[in-house]
Design a protein around this motif. Sequence first.
Motif, mmCIF file in Angstrom:
data_model
loop_
_atom_site.group_PDB
_atom_site.id
_atom_site.type_symbol
_atom_site.label_atom_id
_atom_site.label_comp_id
_atom_site.label_asym_id
_atom_site.label_seq_id
_atom_site.Cartn_x
_atom_site.Cartn_y
_atom_site.Cartn_z
ATOM 1 N N HIS A 1 0.825 -1.279 -0.063
ATOM 2 C CA HIS A 1 0.116 0.158 -0.006
ATOM 3 C C HIS A 1 1.065 1.197 -0.021
ATOM 4 O O HIS A 1 1.794 1.292 0.662
ATOM 5 C CB HIS A 1 -0.892 -0.087 1.133
ATOM 6 C CG HIS A 1 -0.380 0.090 2.493
ATOM 7 N ND1 HIS A 1 -0.090 1.297 3.117
ATOM 8 C CD2 HIS A 1 0.029 -0.787 3.336
ATOM 9 C CE1 HIS A 1 0.296 1.146 4.361
ATOM 10 N NE2 HIS A 1 0.223 -0.081 4.540
ATOM 11 N N ASP B 1 6.502 1.474 6.376
ATOM 12 C CA ASP B 1 5.211 1.351 6.048
ATOM 13 C C ASP B 1 4.429 2.310 5.306
ATOM 14 O O ASP B 1 3.768 3.200 5.736
ATOM 15 C CB ASP B 1 4.647 1.145 7.777
ATOM 16 C CG ASP B 1 3.180 0.870 7.572
ATOM 17 O OD1 ASP B 1 2.792 0.094 6.399
ATOM 18 O OD2 ASP B 1 2.489 0.814 8.622
ATOM 19 N N ASP B 2 4.339 1.666 4.078
ATOM 20 C CA ASP B 2 4.469 0.494 3.449
ATOM 21 C C ASP B 2 5.632 0.995 2.245
ATOM 22 O O ASP B 2 5.579 0.082 1.191
ATOM 23 C CB ASP B 2 3.516 -0.265 3.081
ATOM 24 C CG ASP B 2 3.796 -1.888 2.590
ATOM 25 O OD1 ASP B 2 4.790 -1.998 3.080
ATOM 26 O OD2 ASP B 2 2.535 -2.246 1.965
ATOM 27 N N GLU C 1 -5.186 1.905 3.089
ATOM 28 C CA GLU C 1 -4.828 0.659 4.027
ATOM 29 C C GLU C 1 -4.932 1.423 5.469
ATOM 30 O O GLU C 1 -5.544 0.735 6.244
ATOM 31 C CB GLU C 1 -3.508 -0.002 3.581
ATOM 32 C CG GLU C 1 -3.107 -1.382 4.355
ATOM 33 C CD GLU C 1 -2.745 -1.227 5.914
ATOM 34 O OE1 GLU C 1 -2.991 -2.292 6.522
ATOM 35 O OE2 GLU C 1 -2.351 -0.411 6.355
ATOM 36 N N GLU C 2 -4.321 2.452 5.455
ATOM 37 C CA GLU C 2 -4.340 3.164 6.924
ATOM 38 C C GLU C 2 -5.663 4.063 7.188
ATOM 39 O O GLU C 2 -5.426 4.891 7.759
ATOM 40 C CB GLU C 2 -3.023 4.083 7.133
ATOM 41 C CG GLU C 2 -1.875 3.594 6.585
ATOM 42 C CD GLU C 2 -1.191 2.532 7.713
ATOM 43 O OE1 GLU C 2 -1.734 2.261 8.701
ATOM 44 O OE2 GLU C 2 -0.005 2.333 7.475
ATOM 45 N N GLU D 1 3.959 -6.265 3.578
ATOM 46 C CA GLU D 1 3.922 -4.785 4.578
ATOM 47 C C GLU D 1 5.219 -4.611 5.240
ATOM 48 O O GLU D 1 5.903 -5.803 5.396
ATOM 49 C CB GLU D 1 2.747 -5.500 5.629
ATOM 50 C CG GLU D 1 1.293 -5.296 5.467
ATOM 51 C CD GLU D 1 0.994 -3.634 5.636
ATOM 52 O OE1 GLU D 1 2.037 -2.995 6.195
ATOM 53 O OE2 GLU D 1 0.112 -3.089 5.242
ATOM 54 N N MET D 2 5.481 -3.658 5.603
ATOM 55 C CA MET D 2 6.159 -3.370 6.602
ATOM 56 C C MET D 2 7.643 -4.108 6.393
ATOM 57 O O MET D 2 7.854 -4.845 7.174
ATOM 58 C CB MET D 2 5.601 -3.406 7.986
ATOM 59 C CG MET D 2 4.531 -2.469 8.256
ATOM 60 S SD MET D 2 3.658 -2.729 9.686
ATOM 61 C CE MET D 2 4.971 -2.440 11.024
HETATM 62 ZN ZN LIG Z 1 0.942 -0.790 6.696
#
Ligand SMILES: [Zn+2]
Length: 452
Positions: free
Chosen positions: A89, A101-102, A134-135, A168-169
Amino acid sequence: MSPLLGLLLAASVDGQAALRHASALAALGPHPWGSPRNQAAAAYVAAQFREAGLDAVELAPFERHAVQGTNVIATLREPGEDFVVVAAHHDTAPEAPGAYDDGGGVGILIELARVLAQEGRRPRTIVFVSFDGEESWSTGKGTTAGSRAYIERLGPRARSLVAAFAIEMSGWKRGNPVLHPIAYADPHEKGRAVIAPAWLVRAALAGSREAGAALGVGDPWLSWLYQPAVRTFRVRLYGDDLSFLQAGHSALHASDSSFSAFYPDYHEPSDTADKLDPAALERMGRAALGVVRSLERVPRGSAREPHWFAAFGRVVSAPWLLVLGAASLLPGLWRGFRAGGPALGVRVVQALLAGLLLWRHPVPALWILLVPQLLLPLRRAWWTMLLSLLPALALVALGVSASWRGFVNGVWLAPWEMAVGFVALALAFLGFGGRGGRAPRKPKAPRKGRGR
Ligand SMILES: [Zn+2]
């Protein structure tokens, strides 16, 4: 550059290139869902997908909760209907530049697109998606807005989705790449959870192993404890796999953060590109490439295979868990039959309660009951009692510390199920009639001088 070197570079994920993409995105500053900088992030990813040589690159705008978002979708198309989604994302938390992130995940996604686009025909269509929103919790309204909008837009085509895999991350030097099969609330049944199915975890583990970058499950050190824990406690972390699982599709996310090593600059203004490490990005990139190669050829499985346990890189599925659980009841029942009377009654009640919990929650039930049920009928001593209590104590300790760190907000088990588990565990510790559960010792024969 020699043509051979060029070919070799094309065939593998380049950590430096992934870092350049993450740095370019983080250089925008915080770019949450709906912000103008977020549009620049989407445009950057689209340009990179085109440069990577993908067939169709599309900016897909959507609106949710009165906020405008843009997913970036690119495809490597093959003739069949079935397709695999690989995702990351590009939006960030409100205060964070989001290098890790990310940005790291998007950098790896672009690298995967570049590597795979240079290969020939594929067994399945691969759709690369950089999700927005996503957030989206940051607006206080909902979660994973972009992936939910993407699934809605798929409509009936969603039936051909084999699985979604989100990165992710990623890219932290001290990180350890792991799969994160987290249990999420089932939107159709209150109190129930959805989680990555057994076949998908099996395929992802096998793929990463074949790529020479084997992924762990959940945590590099606490993997065995992580698996009952996510099925016992409601974990607050998630990835875009949340949207897919809640819509009834198979999905999974990977990250190099975990409980025992969690990126310290998570969602902070300090989440900047200098925290990333090209070797760490390359490590996750190789693993992700292996996962994608596995998902494009694995037979499709059901999204509903929630009960499984991963150990030593293999995945044990539900029937074997139930067989193991049933077998672990036998030593206690056998001792009960030999003792007869009330001892037998206790054993039967214990087996019924354990069986009930095993049926409803096989992984947590096995975690807390397997050792006491196997060990205590054979030997009752202080150390077997301690060993038998350790798994339950470890689970509670992890839950308490995760809750203290803000990772957990509740339990999946209903109060009556927790009571059943507690009583089944307590009864496993009760004696078996006779002294201490051990055959009484014969009195020693008095010594008769030397010789025999
Ligand atoms: Zn994320």
